[in-house]
Design a protein around this motif. Structure first.
Motif, PDB file in Angstrom:
ATOM      1  N   ASN A 139      54.563  15.129  81.719  1.00 26.86           N
ATOM      2  CA  ASN A 139      54.212  13.707  81.661  1.00 26.86           C
ATOM      3  C   ASN A 139      54.373  13.196  80.234  1.00 26.86           C
ATOM      4  OD1 ASN A 139      52.990  11.156  81.815  1.00 26.86           O
ATOM      5  ND2 ASN A 139      51.495  11.850  83.332  1.00 26.86           N
ATOM      6  N   CYS A 140      55.320  12.282  80.046  1.00 27.99           N
ATOM      7  CA  CYS A 140      55.521  11.685  78.717  1.00 27.99           C
ATOM      8  C   CYS A 140      54.336  10.838  78.294  1.00 27.99           C
ATOM      9  CB  CYS A 140      56.786  10.828  78.715  1.00 27.99           C
ATOM     10  SG  CYS A 140      58.315  11.778  78.770  1.00 27.99           S
ATOM     11  N   GLY A 141      53.449  10.551  79.235  1.00 23.56           N
ATOM     12  CA  GLY A 141      52.234   9.815  78.907  1.00 23.56           C
ATOM     13  C   GLY A 141      51.365  10.553  77.911  1.00 23.56           C
ATOM     14  N   ALA A 142      51.678  11.829  77.653  1.00 21.43           N
ATOM     15  CA  ALA A 142      50.947  12.593  76.642  1.00 21.43           C
ATOM     16  C   ALA A 142      51.028  11.890  75.286  1.00 21.43           C
ATOM     17  CB  ALA A 142      51.501  14.009  76.545  1.00 21.43           C
ATOM     18  N   PHE A 143      52.151  11.207  75.042  1.00 21.14           N
ATOM     19  CA  PHE A 143      52.319  10.466  73.793  1.00 21.14           C
ATOM     20  C   PHE A 143      51.297   9.340  73.697  1.00 21.14           C
ATOM     21  CE2 PHE A 143      54.388   6.935  71.439  1.00 21.14           C
ATOM     22  CZ  PHE A 143      54.577   7.561  70.215  1.00 21.14           C
ATOM     23  N   VAL A 144      51.103   8.610  74.794  1.00 17.50           N
ATOM     24  CA  VAL A 144      50.118   7.526  74.826  1.00 17.50           C
ATOM     25  C   VAL A 144      48.696   8.090  74.771  1.00 17.50           C
ATOM     26  CG1 VAL A 144      49.250   5.552  76.153  1.00 17.50           C
ATOM     27  CG2 VAL A 144      51.712   6.039  76.084  1.00 17.50           C
ATOM     28  N   ALA A 145      48.483   9.229  75.421  1.00 17.11           N
ATOM     29  CA  ALA A 145      47.175   9.881  75.347  1.00 17.11           C
ATOM     30  C   ALA A 145      46.846  10.207  73.888  1.00 17.11           C
ATOM     31  CB  ALA A 145      47.167  11.158  76.193  1.00 17.11           C
ATOM     32  N   GLY A 146      47.853  10.624  73.137  1.00 16.80           N
ATOM     33  CA  GLY A 146      47.655  10.904  71.718  1.00 16.80           C
ATOM     34  C   GLY A 146      47.308   9.642  70.939  1.00 16.80           C
ATOM     35  N   ILE A 147      47.954   8.522  71.291  1.00 18.49           N
ATOM     36  CA  ILE A 147      47.632   7.259  70.631  1.00 18.49           C
ATOM     37  C   ILE A 147      46.161   6.902  70.861  1.00 18.49           C
ATOM     38  CG2 ILE A 147      48.052   4.764  70.649  1.00 18.49           C
ATOM     39  CD1 ILE A 147      50.973   5.342  71.284  1.00 18.49           C
TER      40      ILE A 147
END
Length: 209
Positions: A139-147
């Protein structure tokens, strides 16, 4: 007239006011750069979990800087000292700055008091991503989770933040849910959003009324 007035000088870039005009990045340019980020990190890892961790770390740095900008440059943003306040700040203010709209929903977990969820029907970083079958639930949403984690951590609300796909009945693509599980020390006290290492002020009772 050129030279007729004095131009205000800023000693620090953070002191410059945010422009009131549109601040947009080409979607195709973002998609290309983000794709390069994912592909580069993919060559540096051996498994999906490590790839998601690296994307989260990259997002964390973005989140920390977004919080700093909003707190120090946009004087209209008040300082939050409440848990629900910082969640609303992420769900609305941060999301709108990054994605041009507020998040689709903000919900409290039904099983654990320390869990909250921000959901997007079509998260931008997943919109044009095609996941190979051999990469499973990547899930590329990991990037947003990091934000999100970067904003919360910088604000004094440490949490574990993860991205998950949630199937939607009748639709081919699942929605993305950013799951926020706050650290134990968050619940006894409240913190100042714009102060690093702010001290606990008072105890609060949490609700989503």
């Amino acid at each position: 007239m050129i030279g007729a007035g004095k131009i205000k000088q800023y000693s620090n870039v953070l002191d410059k006011p945010l422009s009131k005009g549109k601040q947009e990045v080409s979607l195709s340019a973002f998609a290309f750069l983000f794709s390069e980020l994912v592909q580069y990190n993919q060559t540096q890892v051996d498994n999906i979990a490590e790839l998601e961790r690296r994307l989260e770390d990259a997002g964390y740095a973005v989140g920390a800087r977004v919080l700093e900008l909003l707190c120090h440059r946009d004087k209209g943003n008040r300082r939050e000292t409440r848990l629900l306040g910082i969640l609303s700040f992420v769900h609305s203010t941060v999301w709108k700055v990054l994605f041009g709209k507020v998040a689709d929903s903000l919900e409290k977990g039904t099983e654990h008091e320390d869990e909250y969820m921000i959901s997007e029907k079509e998260l931008l970083v997943n919109r044009f991503i095609s996941i190979p079958k051999d990469m499973g639930t990547f899930n590329c949403g990991a990037f947003v989770a990091g934000i999100v984690r970067g904003v919360l951590d910088g604000a004094g609300f440490p949490a574990v933040v993860t991205a998950h796909f949630v199937p939607i009945e009748g639709q081919q693509r699942p929605r993305t849910t950013i799951l926020i599980k706050f650290a134990e020390e968050v619940f006894p006290g409240v913190y100042d959003v714009c102060s690093v290492g702010a001290k606990k002020r008072s105890k609060v009772r949490l609700s989503l009324r």
